[in-house]
Design a protein around this motif. Structure first.
Motif: not given
Length: 559
Positions: A61-62, A143-144, A149-152, A381-382
């Protein structure tokens, strides 16, 4: 928007396979993981057999990528500075003359080789690692991205300017032979994969020799002609392919994202690239994704909307690349940003319409990611950490949502925040949960008009739950009614997902369990008791079992 009348079987409603209707609803396409031929030839009939959107991609997704390179050094206007500095009378041209000198005497490649500006300052793209006393740390970047919440994730490995951010053997204008003296793509790839993310590599090099440097003067050496896209067209096409082959062989990207003008290339070149990439992926035993804006098709590749997306649910699976800034894709002095809510709600909207969002950030030339960009990423991400179940590994439902706020409608549509009457739907991949994300706290009662009794009979709904402030926490909401105008759910007196922190974006989510659901008008069909409908509400500071969901400064063309 008004919701269409649904004529779904029980399985179609709760197992989330909706048929196309006159309103433009389209059934979500199948997941393609581990599918496809074991070899490819450079023909459309062969490469069209490649599954375009791997299952991991549909689950992800993100993603995050970044315009960072030589064009970041002037930090003026946007990433098309290398082009426009040669356009006499343009803002970039006037700025360049004022700060550096006339482009005929102070050309773009001075930013690569290094030179002094008119004030005597040394100017060069040469970021240094933190371990060497600089500000660039690829591990901190990765890490950021993970915290966001990124997956790629991955870099623009070459932009229109012709500068390769890897150890290229075919292009001497690269980050190992000049400036940083670092294989930047290797550093990014290793750091990103170490965080468990898939690697995306963005290539914008087609436009390098199909128009980007139209105002640049003719160059005197073969090397400079290579940088400024002035080789013969045959040589340029070979170089285009050779660069891609180096990236594939050296870094094994999970996604190769390409910018516009692929249709200007010979068809044989495009097919050779696709066949080579897909064959290598078979050898790696990995599912890969190739995206495009033109020159490919949706049978084997994923179409990318620049800064936009469709107005409604669309099949097949698609992607948008958007930027955290409305004014530029690369860092510039005075760069502005979209709001956290606009970016978050845009993500939720795009996922509900069967798409992924690739968000661009704009690091400074020295490798610093500005705090304003970090704050937006960490805000997203939160939210995803708490309410990711309604985003990750979901699929589009029969309709994307309801409410007054128009989002999408093609490329170059401005991200915007929704309201407390905007709702976006997703479903779980296993077809047992329907999520409804409300883009603001609805007050004492949530009204979902799409779930009206004249469309879907929910008289035997067993329970409704609201997502809490932490992942896996739910609040049961026992009071709801259904009539012809919708499903009406009594909400708590306060938002249990609100953490009372500044710059929060939380959403409220609801989850509804039911014993029986009538998927067709005038009929009831039993549904297993474990099946549930989840609704979510999104806004800063709150979260629940529903979820919520900026315009570039591109003055001449795509990024």
């Amino acid at each position: 928007m008004s919701a269409p009348s649904f004529q779904f079987s029980r399985r179609q409603l709760f197992l989330a396979a909706g048929a196309a209707t006159a309103a433009g609803l389209l059934k979500a396409g199948p997941a393609w993981a581990n599918a496809g031929p074991q070899s490819y030839s450079p023909s459309w009939s062969s490469v069209d057999q490649h599954p375009p959107a791997a299952e991991w991609f549909q689950d992800a997704k993100f993603g995050i990528y970044y315009h960072w390179g030589v064009f970041s050094v002037p930090a003026f206007a946007n990433e098309w500075y290398p082009r426009n500095m040669y356009n006499n009378g343009s803002n970039e041209n006037n700025h360049h003359k004022s700060v550096y000198g006339d482009p005929s005497a102070w050309p773009y490649h001075n930013f690569i080789n290094g030179a002094r500006d008119k004030a005597g300052n040394w100017v060069q793209f040469a970021p240094k690692l933190k371990s060497a006393g600089g500000n660039f740390d690829p591990n901190e970047w990765a890490q950021l991205f993970a915290d966001a919440g990124a997956r790629f994730a991955g870099p623009v490995a070459e932009h229109h300017d012709g500068y390769s951010m890897w150890n290229s053997r075919v292009n001497e204008w690269n980050s190992v032979a000049t400036g940083p003296r670092l294989d930047l793509l290797r550093l990014h790839a290793d750091a990103i994969r170490a965080k468990g993310l898939k690697l995306l590599v963005a290539m914008h090099h087609t436009y390098n020799f199909t128009g980007f440097y139209q105002w640049a003067p003719a160059q005197s050496t073969t090397s400079l002609k290579k940088l400024y896209g002035q080789l013969s067209f045959a040589d340029e096409q070979q170089l285009w392919y050779d660069k891609l082959k180096e990236v594939i062989d050296g870094y094994q990207p999970d996604v190769i994202w390409q910018d516009f003008n692929l249709s200007r290339l010979d068809e044989s070149r495009r097919l050779a690239f696709l066949a080579y990439y897909y064959n290598q992926a078979v050898a790696w035993n990995r599912d890969v994704v190739a995206t495009y804006k033109d020159g490919f098709n949706t049978r084997g590749e994923v179409f990318d909307y620049e800064r936009g997306g469709p107005a409604a649910l669309q099949n097949p699976y698609w992607l948008t690349d958007d930027s955290i800034s409305s004014s530029s894709w690369c860092y510039t002095v005075g760069i502005g940003y979209y709001s956290l809510n606009a970016m978050l709600h845009s993500l939720i909207d795009r996922v509900s319409k069967n798409g992924n969002m690739l968000l661009n950030i704009a690091p400074m030339a020295d490798g610093t990611i500005p705090s304003g960009q970090r704050s937006i990423l960490l805000g997203i991400g939160d939210y995803l950490k708490r309410f990711g179940e309604s985003i990750y590994s979901t699929r589009a439902w029969a309709t994307f949502g309801e409410g007054p706020t128009q989002m999408g409608g093609g490329s170059f549509t401005t991200p915007r925040a929704g309201t407390n009457t905007d709702i976006r739907f997703t479903r779980s991949k296993d077809n047992t949960v329907l999520y409804a994300t409300v883009l603001g706290w609805p007050g004492s009662t949530l009204h979902i008009t799409t779930l009206g009794a004249n469309r879907i009979n929910l008289s035997n709904l067993a329970s409704v739950q609201l997502l809490g402030s932490s992942a896996g926490q739910y609040t049961t909401l026992p009071n709801r009614t259904q009539d012809g105008s919708g499903l009406h759910i009594s909400m708590p007196s306060s938002n249990p997902g609100h953490r009372h922190r500044p710059r929060r974006h939380g959403l409220h989510h609801r989850r509804l369990r039911r014993r029986h659901v009538d998927a067709e008008q005038q009929r009831q069909q039993p549904v297993d008791r474990h099946r549930c409908l989840t609704t979510a509400v999104a806004r800063p500071g709150c979260g629940g079992r529903l979820r919520p969901r900026r315009r570039p400064g591109r003055d001449e063309g795509p990024a």
